[in-house]
Design an enzyme around this catalytic site. Structure first.
Site, PDB file in Angstrom:
ATOM      1  N   ASN A 119       1.768  -8.394  -5.474  1.00  0.00           N
ATOM      2  CA  ASN A 119       1.614  -6.615  -5.512  1.00  0.00           C
ATOM      3  C   ASN A 119      -0.409  -7.111  -5.653  1.00  0.00           C
ATOM      4  O   ASN A 119      -0.638  -8.002  -6.199  1.00  0.00           O
ATOM      5  CB  ASN A 119       2.343  -6.967  -6.991  1.00  0.00           C
ATOM      6  CG  ASN A 119       1.536  -5.757  -7.233  1.00  0.00           C
ATOM      7  OD1 ASN A 119       0.345  -4.771  -6.794  1.00  0.00           O
ATOM      8  ND2 ASN A 119       2.258  -4.775  -8.908  1.00  0.00           N
ATOM      9  N   ARG A 133       4.236  -4.541  -2.024  1.00  0.00           N
ATOM     10  CA  ARG A 133       3.837  -3.220  -3.033  1.00  0.00           C
ATOM     11  C   ARG A 133       2.183  -2.955  -1.796  1.00  0.00           C
ATOM     12  O   ARG A 133       1.746  -3.283  -2.188  1.00  0.00           O
ATOM     13  CB  ARG A 133       3.626  -3.508  -4.370  1.00  0.00           C
ATOM     14  CG  ARG A 133       3.359  -1.942  -4.937  1.00  0.00           C
ATOM     15  CD  ARG A 133       2.947  -2.941  -6.561  1.00  0.00           C
ATOM     16  NE  ARG A 133       2.982  -1.240  -7.144  1.00  0.00           N
ATOM     17  CZ  ARG A 133       2.014  -0.828  -8.181  1.00  0.00           C
ATOM     18  NH1 ARG A 133       1.030  -2.185  -8.547  1.00  0.00           N
ATOM     19  NH2 ARG A 133       1.549   0.394  -8.681  1.00  0.00           N
ATOM     20  N   HIS A 159       4.841   5.298  -8.583  1.00  0.00           N
ATOM     21  CA  HIS A 159       5.630   4.438  -9.860  1.00  0.00           C
ATOM     22  C   HIS A 159       6.432   5.147  -8.978  1.00  0.00           C
ATOM     23  O   HIS A 159       7.885   4.443  -9.288  1.00  0.00           O
ATOM     24  CB  HIS A 159       5.890   5.292 -11.533  1.00  0.00           C
ATOM     25  CG  HIS A 159       4.858   4.147 -12.084  1.00  0.00           C
ATOM     26  ND1 HIS A 159       4.285   5.121 -13.106  1.00  0.00           N
ATOM     27  CD2 HIS A 159       3.922   3.326 -12.262  1.00  0.00           C
ATOM     28  CE1 HIS A 159       3.614   4.499 -13.772  1.00  0.00           C
ATOM     29  NE2 HIS A 159       3.254   3.378 -13.331  1.00  0.00           N
ATOM     30  N   ARG A 208      -5.559   6.586 -19.720  1.00  0.00           N
ATOM     31  CA  ARG A 208      -6.291   7.039 -18.854  1.00  0.00           C
ATOM     32  C   ARG A 208      -5.978   9.050 -19.912  1.00  0.00           C
ATOM     33  O   ARG A 208      -4.433   9.148 -20.446  1.00  0.00           O
ATOM     34  CB  ARG A 208      -5.337   7.470 -17.609  1.00  0.00           C
ATOM     35  CG  ARG A 208      -5.255   6.712 -16.714  1.00  0.00           C
ATOM     36  CD  ARG A 208      -4.177   7.196 -15.191  1.00  0.00           C
ATOM     37  NE  ARG A 208      -4.648   5.375 -15.045  1.00  0.00           N
ATOM     38  CZ  ARG A 208      -4.123   4.877 -14.570  1.00  0.00           C
ATOM     39  NH1 ARG A 208      -2.130   5.128 -14.445  1.00  0.00           N
ATOM     40  NH2 ARG A 208      -3.622   3.241 -13.819  1.00  0.00           N
ATOM     41  N   GLU A 212      10.413  -3.813 -10.401  1.00  0.00           N
ATOM     42  CA  GLU A 212       9.948  -3.641  -9.263  1.00  0.00           C
ATOM     43  C   GLU A 212       9.572  -4.543  -8.162  1.00  0.00           C
ATOM     44  O   GLU A 212      10.143  -4.216  -7.305  1.00  0.00           O
ATOM     45  CB  GLU A 212       8.147  -2.545  -9.495  1.00  0.00           C
ATOM     46  CG  GLU A 212       8.690  -1.560 -10.227  1.00  0.00           C
ATOM     47  CD  GLU A 212       7.312  -0.615 -10.786  1.00  0.00           C
ATOM     48  OE1 GLU A 212       6.671  -1.284 -12.024  1.00  0.00           O
ATOM     49  OE2 GLU A 212       6.435  -0.300  -9.979  1.00  0.00           O
TER      50      GLU A 212
END
Ligand code: ADP
Length: 396
Positions: free
Chosen positions: A7, A91, A180, A241, A384
């Site tokens: 990743n 990823r 996601h 965010r 993940e």
């Protein structure tokens, strides 16, 4: 077989070497501050001590070299030679409309990912650097790209189109993509098993609440809506965010504070959310500590977060005309009892009442509702990296 999962971020590279038979991570680690004067490799072999190596990694190729050296090191390595690595799973953040599933990486796929750079200018170029570096250093080893957006490509137009002139979609593919996806897919499948339902006949709402956070409506195993949008800035209030805001606010701040668009986007991405509202921290551990000693701003930020999560859950119950399970996952979703408890207080109208003692459990799948509750609420840890390894094996 052994699958290396990579990743790649702009200045970091996370990795896990996963044994696909046992599904155990043989080693996990991260390279940080790539491209800076001093970089670090933090490597933990399964069952061993974490080691930290300080070295100059001027680029991602250097970082991957360090990772491969660590994996084969005689003291803290976990394999004898690189030949033991059968495949690499990468990823990749954005697959646009081109990728609705994971794919084996070829030159054409690399080009197609590059074509999506516009849509994820911070992430896709970094992912590509990782792919190219691995291709160079591990010649002949098959590689698979697993996209954050792919799972959400099943959304219907009524979910993914914005109320904008059609030309923006036609010319630039401006639409909701959602992110996601690997986690939403993995967790919805695990949750269906956990509640004993056939995924092909299920209505599941996955709340992936981490530093970045998103919720998805998964109907019969397929994503039909999700809270992030064209970018990961939309939807829930997150660590830093803003999530959904009235777009006119951008123009208003620009004029009031004489700020450029880039400056305002930076505020919305990095200085807003829990950090901006609490003026304290983006980390829910700090916010919980502050709430415990009566910090008002932290309390209000928490209220805003929880209220937004509950409202998205409500809207997805409508979108699916019902729900079988509401699932909490990721850093906040798995660990923060207060978030789960307070979100569930909004859901009493569904007959939901959670077991407050079980709600204190962590690190495992936990059923929070009583057996007689029609709608189940549970915690299902996400993974993940394992999902990427599974995808990689299934494609090969
Ligand atoms: P990301 O992958 O988006 O960086 P994670 O899913 O790893 O995020 O979640 C990280 C966040 O999880 C932290 O910022 C923190 O807010 C939250 N978190 C981690 N541990 C706990 C805990 N014990 N209690 C509450 N929140 C936690």
């Amino acid at each position: 077989m052994k699958v290396l999962v990579i990743n790649c971020g702009s200045s970091s590279l996370k990795y896990q070497l996963i044994d696909s038979e046992s599904e155990n991570a043989l080693a996990v680690g991260i390279c940080e501050r790539i491209g800076q004067d001093i970089s670090y490799l933090k490597h933990t072999p399964n069952g061993g001590e974490k080691i930290v190596i300080e070295a100059a990694m001027k680029n991602h190729e250097d970082a991957i070299k360090m990772v491969l050296d660590a994996l084969t090191n005689s003291k803290y390595g976990v394999i004898k030679s690189l030949d033991e690595i059968s495949a690499v799973g990468h990823r990749v953040v954005h697959g646009g409309e081109k990728f609705a599933t994971s794919t084996i990486i070829t030159d054409e796929v690399i080009q197609a990912i590059e074509d999506c750079n516009d849509l994820a200018p911070l992430h896709n170029p970094a992912n590509l650097i990782g792919i190219r570096a691995c291709a160079k250093l591990m010649k002949g080893v098959p590689m698979v790209a697993v996209f954050d957006t792919a799972f959400h490509q099943t959304m219907p137009p009524k979910a993914y189109l914005y109320g904008l002139p059609n030309e923006y979609y036609n010319n630039y593919k401006i639409r909701k993509y959602g992110f996601h996806g690997t986690s939403h897919s993995y967790v919805s499948q695990m949750a269906a098993k956990f509640i004993g339902r056939d995924i092909n006949d299920s209505k599941i709402i996955v709340c992936h609440l981490g530093n970045g956070a998103s919720i998805s409506a998964v109907l019969n195993g397929k994503s039909i809506d999700t809270s992030m949008g064209f970018t990961p800035l939309a939807g829930l209030v997150m660590g830093t965010r803003s999530g959904d805001i009235d777009p006119s606010i951008i123009d208003f701040i620009a004029k009031k504070e004489n700020k450029s668009l880039d400056e305002i986007m930076n505020v919305l991405n990095k200085e807003s959310g829990m950090q901006g509202m609490s003026e304290l921290s983006s980390d829910f551990r700090d916010l919980n500590d502050a709430i415990d000693i009566g910090n008002e701003k932290a309390r209000i930020a928490f209220d805003v977060f929880v209220y937004r999560v509950a409202k998205y859950i409500g809207s997805y119950i409508v979108a699916m005309n019902g729900v079988d399970a509401i699932v909490f996952t990721a850093g906040v979703g798995e660990n923060d009892w207060r978030v789960r408890e307070e979100v569930c207080e909004y859901l009493g109208f569904l007959g939901i009442k959670i077991d407050l003692e079980k709600n204190m459990l962590r690190g495992q799948a936990v059923m929070l509702t009583q057996p007689e509750c029609k709608v189940k609420v549970c915690i299902v840890p996400t993974n993940e990296e394992l999902a990427i390894a599974r995808e990689t094996v299934s494609l090969l």
